[in-house]
Each structure stands twice: as C-alpha cells, then as structure tokens.
Design a protein around this motif. Structure first.
Motif, PDB file in Angstrom:
ATOM      1  N   ALA A 255       0.962  -1.044  -0.028  1.00  0.00           N
ATOM      2  CA  ALA A 255       0.071  -0.287   0.300  1.00  0.00           C
ATOM      3  C   ALA A 255       0.905   1.429  -0.368  1.00  0.00           C
ATOM      4  CB  ALA A 255      -0.556  -0.014   1.322  1.00  0.00           C
ATOM      5  N   ASP A 256       0.421   2.564  -0.300  1.00  0.00           N
ATOM      6  CA  ASP A 256       0.631   3.606  -0.218  1.00  0.00           C
ATOM      7  C   ASP A 256       1.805   4.152   1.178  1.00  0.00           C
ATOM      8  OD1 ASP A 256       0.741   6.825   0.185  1.00  0.00           O
ATOM      9  OD2 ASP A 256       1.299   5.836  -1.527  1.00  0.00           O
ATOM     10  N   ARG A 257       3.029   4.312   0.961  1.00  0.00           N
ATOM     11  CA  ARG A 257       3.081   3.992   2.287  1.00  0.00           C
ATOM     12  C   ARG A 257       3.015   5.129   3.528  1.00  0.00           C
ATOM     13  NH1 ARG A 257       8.741   8.119   0.307  1.00  0.00           N
ATOM     14  NH2 ARG A 257       8.528   6.461  -1.624  1.00  0.00           N
ATOM     15  N   GLN A 258       2.010   6.147   3.104  1.00  0.00           N
ATOM     16  CA  GLN A 258       0.856   6.646   4.066  1.00  0.00           C
ATOM     17  C   GLN A 258       1.079   5.707   5.544  1.00  0.00           C
ATOM     18  OE1 GLN A 258      -2.533   8.366   3.960  1.00  0.00           O
ATOM     19  NE2 GLN A 258      -2.823   7.480   1.635  1.00  0.00           N
ATOM     20  N   PHE A 259       0.648   4.364   4.709  1.00  0.00           N
ATOM     21  CA  PHE A 259       0.424   3.744   6.374  1.00  0.00           C
ATOM     22  C   PHE A 259       1.093   3.139   5.806  1.00  0.00           C
ATOM     23  CE2 PHE A 259      -3.311   4.346   2.191  1.00  0.00           C
ATOM     24  CZ  PHE A 259      -4.335   4.579   3.807  1.00  0.00           C
ATOM     25  N   ARG A 260       2.274   3.133   6.463  1.00  0.00           N
ATOM     26  CA  ARG A 260       3.504   2.163   6.536  1.00  0.00           C
ATOM     27  C   ARG A 260       3.359   1.687   8.269  1.00  0.00           C
ATOM     28  NH1 ARG A 260       9.879   4.846   6.578  1.00  0.00           N
ATOM     29  NH2 ARG A 260      10.391   2.826   5.343  1.00  0.00           N
ATOM     30  N   PRO A 263      -1.332  -0.653  10.398  1.00  0.00           N
ATOM     31  CA  PRO A 263      -1.950  -1.963   9.933  1.00  0.00           C
ATOM     32  C   PRO A 263      -3.857  -1.423  10.303  1.00  0.00           C
ATOM     33  CG  PRO A 263      -1.759  -1.831  12.326  1.00  0.00           C
ATOM     34  CD  PRO A 263      -1.454  -0.804  11.728  1.00  0.00           C
ATOM     35  N   HIS A 264      -5.129  -2.663   8.935  1.00  0.00           N
ATOM     36  CA  HIS A 264      -5.627  -2.550   8.638  1.00  0.00           C
ATOM     37  C   HIS A 264      -7.116  -3.185  10.092  1.00  0.00           C
ATOM     38  CE1 HIS A 264      -9.487  -1.552   6.735  1.00  0.00           C
ATOM     39  NE2 HIS A 264      -9.663  -3.393   6.867  1.00  0.00           N
ATOM     40  N   TYR A 287      -1.976 -12.089   1.198  1.00  0.00           N
ATOM     41  CA  TYR A 287      -1.488 -12.581   2.805  1.00  0.00           C
ATOM     42  C   TYR A 287       0.276 -12.851   2.771  1.00  0.00           C
ATOM     43  CZ  TYR A 287      -5.818 -14.668   0.937  1.00  0.00           C
ATOM     44  OH  TYR A 287      -7.549 -14.863   0.783  1.00  0.00           O
ATOM     45  N   LYS A 288       1.009 -12.724   2.209  1.00  0.00           N
ATOM     46  CA  LYS A 288       2.163 -13.025   1.994  1.00  0.00           C
ATOM     47  C   LYS A 288       2.952 -12.300   3.008  1.00  0.00           C
ATOM     48  CE  LYS A 288       6.690 -13.364  -0.447  1.00  0.00           C
ATOM     49  NZ  LYS A 288       7.819 -13.122  -1.785  1.00  0.00           N
ATOM     50  N   MET A 289       2.521 -10.551   3.045  1.00  0.00           N
ATOM     51  CA  MET A 289       3.298  -9.701   3.755  1.00  0.00           C
ATOM     52  C   MET A 289       2.596 -10.260   5.477  1.00  0.00           C
ATOM     53  SD  MET A 289       0.968  -6.182   3.564  1.00  0.00           S
ATOM     54  CE  MET A 289       1.522  -6.334   1.785  1.00  0.00           C
ATOM     55  N   ASN A 290       1.618 -11.135   4.860  1.00  0.00           N
ATOM     56  CA  ASN A 290       0.673 -11.075   6.773  1.00  0.00           C
ATOM     57  C   ASN A 290       1.276 -12.554   7.303  1.00  0.00           C
ATOM     58  OD1 ASN A 290      -1.032  -8.695   8.029  1.00  0.00           O
ATOM     59  ND2 ASN A 290      -0.824  -8.993   5.391  1.00  0.00           N
ATOM     60  N   LYS A 291       1.740 -12.980   6.501  1.00  0.00           N
ATOM     61  CA  LYS A 291       2.583 -14.356   6.827  1.00  0.00           C
ATOM     62  C   LYS A 291       1.104 -15.032   6.913  1.00  0.00           C
ATOM     63  CE  LYS A 291       6.790 -13.054   8.405  1.00  0.00           C
ATOM     64  NZ  LYS A 291       7.960 -13.288   9.942  1.00  0.00           N
ATOM     65  N   LEU A 292       0.132 -15.804   6.697  1.00  0.00           N
ATOM     66  CA  LEU A 292      -1.586 -16.202   6.332  1.00  0.00           C
ATOM     67  C   LEU A 292      -1.468 -16.784   4.942  1.00  0.00           C
ATOM     68  CD1 LEU A 292      -3.311 -13.557   7.100  1.00  0.00           C
ATOM     69  CD2 LEU A 292      -2.630 -14.685   8.604  1.00  0.00           C
ATOM     70  N   ASN A 293      -1.436 -18.121   4.961  1.00  0.00           N
ATOM     71  CA  ASN A 293      -1.873 -19.296   4.226  1.00  0.00           C
ATOM     72  C   ASN A 293      -3.433 -18.341   3.386  1.00  0.00           C
ATOM     73  OD1 ASN A 293      -0.214 -21.171   4.688  1.00  0.00           O
ATOM     74  ND2 ASN A 293      -1.962 -21.923   7.013  1.00  0.00           N
ATOM     75  N   THR A 294      -3.709 -19.145   2.759  1.00  0.00           N
ATOM     76  CA  THR A 294      -4.668 -18.761   1.315  1.00  0.00           C
ATOM     77  C   THR A 294      -6.299 -18.468   1.846  1.00  0.00           C
ATOM     78  OG1 THR A 294      -4.546 -20.584  -0.515  1.00  0.00           O
ATOM     79  CG2 THR A 294      -3.510 -18.209  -0.981  1.00  0.00           C
ATOM     80  N   ASP A 295      -6.386 -19.921   2.579  1.00  0.00           N
ATOM     81  CA  ASP A 295      -7.762 -20.487   3.360  1.00  0.00           C
ATOM     82  C   ASP A 295      -7.473 -19.692   4.485  1.00  0.00           C
ATOM     83  OD1 ASP A 295      -5.843 -21.407   5.135  1.00  0.00           O
ATOM     84  OD2 ASP A 295      -6.637 -23.239   4.772  1.00  0.00           O
ATOM     85  N   TYR A 296      -7.610 -18.626   4.587  1.00  0.00           N
ATOM     86  CA  TYR A 296      -6.965 -17.685   5.819  1.00  0.00           C
ATOM     87  C   TYR A 296      -8.691 -16.757   5.225  1.00  0.00           C
ATOM     88  CZ  TYR A 296      -6.750 -13.609   8.959  1.00  0.00           C
ATOM     89  OH  TYR A 296      -7.062 -12.780   9.705  1.00  0.00           O
ATOM     90  N   GLU A 297      -9.558 -16.922   6.705  1.00  0.00           N
ATOM     91  CA  GLU A 297     -10.569 -15.629   6.809  1.00  0.00           C
ATOM     92  C   GLU A 297     -10.461 -14.704   7.802  1.00  0.00           C
ATOM     93  OE1 GLU A 297     -13.221 -15.699   4.309  1.00  0.00           O
ATOM     94  OE2 GLU A 297     -12.229 -17.668   3.084  1.00  0.00           O
ATOM     95  N   ASP A 302      -9.907  -8.239  13.548  1.00  0.00           N
ATOM     96  CA  ASP A 302      -7.946  -8.895  12.960  1.00  0.00           C
ATOM     97  C   ASP A 302      -6.938  -7.522  12.425  1.00  0.00           C
ATOM     98  OD1 ASP A 302      -8.861 -11.024  13.679  1.00  0.00           O
ATOM     99  OD2 ASP A 302      -8.855 -12.247  12.114  1.00  0.00           O
ATOM    100  N   LEU A 303      -5.889  -7.316  12.766  1.00  0.00           N
ATOM    101  CA  LEU A 303      -5.117  -6.430  12.516  1.00  0.00           C
ATOM    102  C   LEU A 303      -4.365  -6.833  11.662  1.00  0.00           C
ATOM    103  CD1 LEU A 303      -3.573  -4.205  15.950  1.00  0.00           C
ATOM    104  CD2 LEU A 303      -5.260  -3.495  13.720  1.00  0.00           C
ATOM    105  N   LEU A 304      -3.760  -5.976  10.089  1.00  0.00           N
ATOM    106  CA  LEU A 304      -3.056  -7.008   9.332  1.00  0.00           C
ATOM    107  C   LEU A 304      -2.597  -5.555   8.472  1.00  0.00           C
ATOM    108  CD1 LEU A 304      -6.449  -8.374   6.037  1.00  0.00           C
ATOM    109  CD2 LEU A 304      -4.914  -9.465   7.779  1.00  0.00           C
ATOM    110  N   ARG A 305      -1.609  -6.164   8.132  1.00  0.00           N
ATOM    111  CA  ARG A 305      -0.290  -5.296   7.691  1.00  0.00           C
ATOM    112  C   ARG A 305      -0.787  -5.018   5.664  1.00  0.00           C
ATOM    113  NH1 ARG A 305       5.834  -7.074   7.657  1.00  0.00           N
ATOM    114  NH2 ARG A 305       5.895  -5.483   6.162  1.00  0.00           N
ATOM    115  N   VAL A 306      -0.434  -3.840   5.238  1.00  0.00           N
ATOM    116  CA  VAL A 306      -0.771  -3.324   4.202  1.00  0.00           C
ATOM    117  C   VAL A 306       0.051  -2.495   3.388  1.00  0.00           C
ATOM    118  CG1 VAL A 306      -3.337  -3.203   4.095  1.00  0.00           C
ATOM    119  CG2 VAL A 306      -1.696  -1.714   4.964  1.00  0.00           C
ATOM    120  N   ARG A 307       1.312  -2.648   4.369  1.00  0.00           N
ATOM    121  CA  ARG A 307       2.949  -2.480   3.591  1.00  0.00           C
ATOM    122  C   ARG A 307       3.771  -3.044   4.553  1.00  0.00           C
ATOM    123  NH1 ARG A 307       5.010   1.581   0.332  1.00  0.00           N
ATOM    124  NH2 ARG A 307       6.914   2.221   1.181  1.00  0.00           N
TER     125      ARG A 307
END
Length: 307
Positions: A255-260, A263-264, A287-297, A302-307
């Motif tokens: 995501a844009d650097r303003q979200f460094r 977290p979402h 998925y990758k930056m949050n180290k999650l499997n693709t079956d994660y719901e 929940d807090l998710l990194r976007v950058r």
C-alpha cells in the motif's frame, strides 16, 4: 453548529449495512456524482474538495438521509440568522430544529462554502493549504462545526477510505487509452464521460456501471479482458457486477507509504479480497506480508499489514 447525532448515526448504520452486503457502491456513487461540485467550490472558495465531499458523505448519509432527499441539504446547515428561505423541521438537538431547504444540490454545496467562508470562527482555516485535509478536519472540530469528539477522525477516515485527496490537486486522475480512429476516439470519449477514473496507490481504477462487462471495459481502456481479470485477482469466469472496483493496471505489492505504520483493522463484511482492492495491492502480496495461508478468513477486529 451543534453536532447532528442522528445524521451521524444514520451514516454509521448505512456504512455498516453496505459493508455487510460486501459493497461500497452507495458511497462511490456519491463521490462520482458530487466530486465536480466539490472541486468547483474548492477553486472558488479554497475549501479542500476532500473535506467538502467527506462532510457531504457524513452529514447526508451518502445522500440517503431525509434532509438530503427532501431538502437537498447535504451539510446539515440549520436556518440560523439571516435565512429567509424555506425550511424543514427535523428532530435533532431539539425536537423542532429547522434546517435550510435548497432548490438543488448545487445550492447546498454553494451555501456550505459561503457558510464556512463568511463565519468569523472558521477564518483561521483559510490560512491552511487546500491540500492539508487533516488540518482542515481538526480545525472544523476545533472551531465548533460539530460536538462529536471524533468528528475530525471521522472525516479523515472517510477521506482516506475513498481516496478523496485526489480531488484536492484539481485532477480526477483520468486514464486515457490510445485510440487510432475517430470512431474509437468517440467511443472512448463516451466511456470516460460515464466513468470517473480514480488513482489509488498509483494505480488507475474505475467503479463498474450498470451494463459494464470485462469486454467493453477492456475495449475502451486499450487492454484485454483476461488482463483485467488478472489485475483484479479474479477467476476467468467471474462476471463483472455494478459497483465493482476495477483496476486498469497491475496493482502494487504494498500500500501507499502513508500506511507504513498503520495496519488495517478488519471491518464487518470485509474479506482479504475487498481489503486488497481498497488499498490497491495484490491479493497474494496481502497474504504474504501477513504470513497467512490462502484459506485464512479475516475476523472483525483483526489487524493486517498492508505495507
């Protein structure tokens, strides 16, 4: 002006409903419809277009409130002194509060600009840059536009969620495909007259209208349907729906650097896909930056990194 709690609650309820239905179409439609008015007001009065649009969204429930539909009043402005026009009575701070009635939405936007520019208590805001939306949001709260203690944060959240700052630079981020014939040029002109093209995280995107398909969007934007599906992380058999966010180029890995360091926080009705579309990032990267499997719901909160 006292805070109109009912309008805020109506907006919050409408927001929750839209998220639960998995769509933000009502808000995108409002932005599509009124962004030109907001930019026009900014050019003439110096009020950031993002601030005007955010206030319009919040105060009118994205144009769905009774005040907006019956009185064309998008900003909850009450009669006050000097108003000689019509008014509508709606229970708010008091059971018989009187709100201004306008003939058109344009009049409401114009009166909002005059209200801010002519009131001495808002004078300090006009020393701020029209790109300083955060300063304007906090200034409106400080100067008494609303009593809600989180009014500034509410405006800022709406501005950032819908990328309203793009209008503060007096550009709509329009995307132009290359055309080779007059017929193609005329078709492109018609297409872009019906679609505002936004720029989110450096990527061009539109909101699908009624009747849009991957084929016609691809044709008018100079690409291929299968590429658009790839850009939007969608399977080959997915049918475009009204209100879909459609990226016209490959999304970014972050995501844009303003979200460094922001977290979402997952909201009701959100999915990993809708979050990736909101920030203009690839689903696989989310998925990758949050180290999650693709079956994660994702779960609410929940807090998710976007950058």
């Amino acid at each position: 002006m006292k805070r109109r709690f009912l309008a805020f609650l109506a907006f919050a309820a409408a927001s929750l409903c839209c998220f639960a239905q998995g769509t933000q179409q009502i808000y995108w439609n409002y932005v599509n419809r009124y962004s030109d008015m907001a930019v026009d007001q900014m050019q003439r009065y110096g009020i950031p277009a993002s601030i005007t649009l955010a206030q319009g969204l919040c105060e009118s429930g994205a144009g769905q409130s009774r005040l907006a539909t019956e009185a064309h009043n998008h900003f909850g402005i009450k009669v006050g002194t000097g108003w000689t026009g019509k008014y509508i009575v709606i229970a708010d701070d008091r059971p018989d509060d009187r709100f201004r009635v306008y003939r058109t939405d344009d009049e409401s936007y114009e009166d909002h600009s005059r209200f801010l520019s002519r009131q001495p208590r808002y004078r300090s805001l006009f020393s701020l840059s029209h790109t300083d939306y955060r300063g304007w949001a906090h200034g409106l709260k400080r100067c008494g536009y609303a009593t809600n203690p989180r009014y500034a944060e509410m405006l800022i959240g709406v501005i950032e969620r819908y990328n309203l700052t793009q209008f503060d630079s007096r550009t709509s981020g329009r995307y132009h495909a290359h055309t080779s014939t007059q017929a193609e040029a005329e078709a492109e002109s018609s297409f872009f007259a019906e679609h505002i093209v936004y720029k989110n995280n450096g990527c061009y995107m539109i909101v699908a209208n009624v009747g849009d398909t991957w084929e016609n969007v691809a044709r008018e934007t100079g690409t291929k349907p299968w590429r658009l599906l790839q850009y939007n992380d969608l399977p080959a058999d997915y049918q475009m729906r009204t209100g879909d966010v459609v990226y016209l180029q490959k999304k970014k890995r972050k995501a844009d650097r303003q979200f460094r360091h922001q977290p979402h926080t997952v909201q009701p009705g959100e999915s990993m896909y809708s979050i990736s579309q909101r920030y203009g990032i690839r689903l696989a990267s989310l998925y990758k930056m949050n180290k999650l499997n693709t079956d994660y719901e994702p779960q609410v909160g929940d807090l998710l990194r976007v950058r």
